[in-house]
Motif scaffolding. Structure first.
Motif, PDB file in Angstrom:
ATOM      1  N   PRO A  42       0.820  -1.211   0.000  1.00  0.00           N
ATOM      2  CA  PRO A  42       0.000   0.000   0.000  1.00  0.00           C
ATOM      3  C   PRO A  42       0.858   1.266   0.000  1.00  0.00           C
ATOM      4  CG  PRO A  42      -0.687  -1.528   1.727  1.00  0.00           C
ATOM      5  CD  PRO A  42       0.613  -2.022   1.210  1.00  0.00           C
ATOM      6  N   THR A  43       0.409   2.276  -0.703  1.00  0.00           N
ATOM      7  CA  THR A  43       1.033   3.594  -0.695  1.00  0.00           C
ATOM      8  C   THR A  43      -0.030   4.621  -1.057  1.00  0.00           C
ATOM      9  OG1 THR A  43       2.668   5.049  -1.735  1.00  0.00           O
ATOM     10  CG2 THR A  43       1.806   3.252  -3.078  1.00  0.00           C
ATOM     11  N   VAL A  45      -6.424  -0.455  -3.100  1.00  0.00           N
ATOM     12  CA  VAL A  45      -5.774   0.222  -1.970  1.00  0.00           C
ATOM     13  C   VAL A  45      -4.642  -0.654  -1.440  1.00  0.00           C
ATOM     14  CG1 VAL A  45      -6.070   1.148   0.358  1.00  0.00           C
ATOM     15  CG2 VAL A  45      -7.879   1.479  -1.338  1.00  0.00           C
ATOM     16  N   ALA A  46      -4.914  -1.932  -1.279  1.00  0.00           N
ATOM     17  CA  ALA A  46      -3.889  -2.854  -0.788  1.00  0.00           C
ATOM     18  C   ALA A  46      -2.695  -2.917  -1.735  1.00  0.00           C
ATOM     19  CB  ALA A  46      -4.485  -4.246  -0.603  1.00  0.00           C
ATOM     20  N   GLY A 102      -1.618  -0.422  -3.658  1.00  0.00           N
ATOM     21  CA  GLY A 102      -0.988   0.872  -3.877  1.00  0.00           C
ATOM     22  C   GLY A 102      -1.519   1.642  -5.066  1.00  0.00           C
ATOM     23  N   CYS A 147      -6.831  -5.910   2.776  1.00  0.00           N
ATOM     24  CA  CYS A 147      -6.275  -4.646   3.235  1.00  0.00           C
ATOM     25  C   CYS A 147      -5.631  -4.782   4.603  1.00  0.00           C
ATOM     26  CB  CYS A 147      -7.365  -3.570   3.245  1.00  0.00           C
ATOM     27  SG  CYS A 147      -7.875  -3.046   1.584  1.00  0.00           S
ATOM     28  N   CYS A 195      -2.844  -1.977   5.622  1.00  0.00           N
ATOM     29  CA  CYS A 195      -3.641  -0.760   5.533  1.00  0.00           C
ATOM     30  C   CYS A 195      -4.283  -0.449   6.888  1.00  0.00           C
ATOM     31  CB  CYS A 195      -4.744  -0.912   4.489  1.00  0.00           C
ATOM     32  SG  CYS A 195      -4.157  -1.265   2.823  1.00  0.00           S
ATOM     33  N   ALA A 248      -4.100   3.695   2.904  1.00  0.00           N
ATOM     34  CA  ALA A 248      -2.794   3.086   2.732  1.00  0.00           C
ATOM     35  C   ALA A 248      -1.871   3.361   3.907  1.00  0.00           C
ATOM     36  CB  ALA A 248      -2.152   3.592   1.441  1.00  0.00           C
ATOM     37  N   ASP A 249      -2.073   4.488   4.595  1.00  0.00           N
ATOM     38  CA  ASP A 249      -1.211   4.811   5.731  1.00  0.00           C
ATOM     39  C   ASP A 249      -1.998   5.612   6.764  1.00  0.00           C
ATOM     40  OD1 ASP A 249      -1.213   7.577   4.901  1.00  0.00           O
ATOM     41  OD2 ASP A 249       0.416   7.139   3.513  1.00  0.00           O
TER      42      ASP A 249
END
Length: 270
Positions: free
Chosen positions: A147-148, A197-198, A200, A225, A230, A251-252
């Motif tokens: 994730p990013t 999302v997982a 990135g 996730c 995530c 993601a963060d």
């Protein structure tokens, strides 16, 4: 193939089942589909039913003692079964019926491994509950999900109902000054966005709703996730589960906190 799954891990069973459903979805794409009305504007197609049957065939062959809860067929199997699979054979039915390829096939063992298949990219996103990875259609091509938030793209599910209104409505998020300043909205209208999302490809995903942890639509994506690292909570910042409301998956932590400041959340992670 199906017979060999009896000795496979639950993760491999989830992946094989999701891919079996995806094959049906892909093969029937572009046809004139019959529709089964489910009320309130919702419907299934013959592709939903056929994909669910293909998934059930895999799970029943590999795990005959388990129960299965499919979106179209409901719960099947022994009433006292200790394990239950959650199946959404075609997430994004409206997209599919109108010629869009933004759809997913979701298979999850409740509180266990899960898989999300993209019928048109050939990818399958899978988790054993601790790690998360993606396989392409190329043999041997498998890599961890990372994730990013670099894309700054946030998928917002705008589908009604809006159970958290007036305190929170997903559609209002798009006009929030903080959202416009920090993110760019996307509306995929399928839980394929959770897998993104997982992976990135999206910074976050937001949807309203009740407890989605046991939903055939969301269970697989939530599992992915979480395993990918995530941040996953409800729109109020509370944990996802009994009594939870919707989802904010980021993601963060920084992206998550910023989104919660716009949804009225409390800033708790879960």
């Amino acid at each position: 193939m199906i017979g060999s799954l009896a000795s496979a891990t639950d993760t491999e069973v989830a992946a094989a089942a999701a891919l079996a459903g995806a094959e049906v979805v892909r093969a029937r794409y572009g046809r004139l589909h019959s529709r089964i009305d489910k009320g309130s504007g919702d419907f299934a197609t013959d592709a939903d039913l056929a994909a669910e049957q293909a998934i059930l065939d895999v799970i029943r062959a590999a795990r005959p003692g388990d129960a299965v809860h499919g979106e179209e067929g409901g719960r099947q199997g022994a009433a006292d079964a200790e394990r239950e699979w959650l199946v959404d054979p075609l997430c994004g039915t409206l997209n599919y019926a109108t010629g869009s390829q933004l759809v997913a096939v979701n298979v999850a063992l409740r509180n266990g491994p899960a898989a999300v298949a993209d019928p048109f990219s050939g990818e399958v996103f899978l988790t054993d509950g601790e790690t998360a990875r993606v396989r392409s259609g190329v043999p041997g091509d498998e890599r961890p999900l990372a994730p990013t938030a670099e894309t700054r793209l946030v998928d917002v599910n705008l589908d009604p109902p809006f159970p958290s209104a007036p305190g929170f409505r997903a559609v209002d998020l798009l006009a929030h000054p903080g959202f416009v300043a920090n993110f760019r909205p996307r509306v995929v209208s399928t839980t394929l966005a959770l897998a993104w999302v997982a992976a990135g490809r999206r910074a976050a995903y937001v949807t309203d709703g009740g407890d989605l942890s046991g939903s055939v639509h969301f269970a697989a994506g939530i599992a992915l996730c979480r395993a990918a690292g995530c941040v996953v909570t409800g729109v109020d910042g509370g944990p996802v589960g009994s009594g939870g409301r919707g989802l904010v998956v980021a993601a963060d932590a920084g992206t998550h906190e910023l989104l919660l400041s716009m949804t009225g959340g409390r800033g708790r992670t879960g």
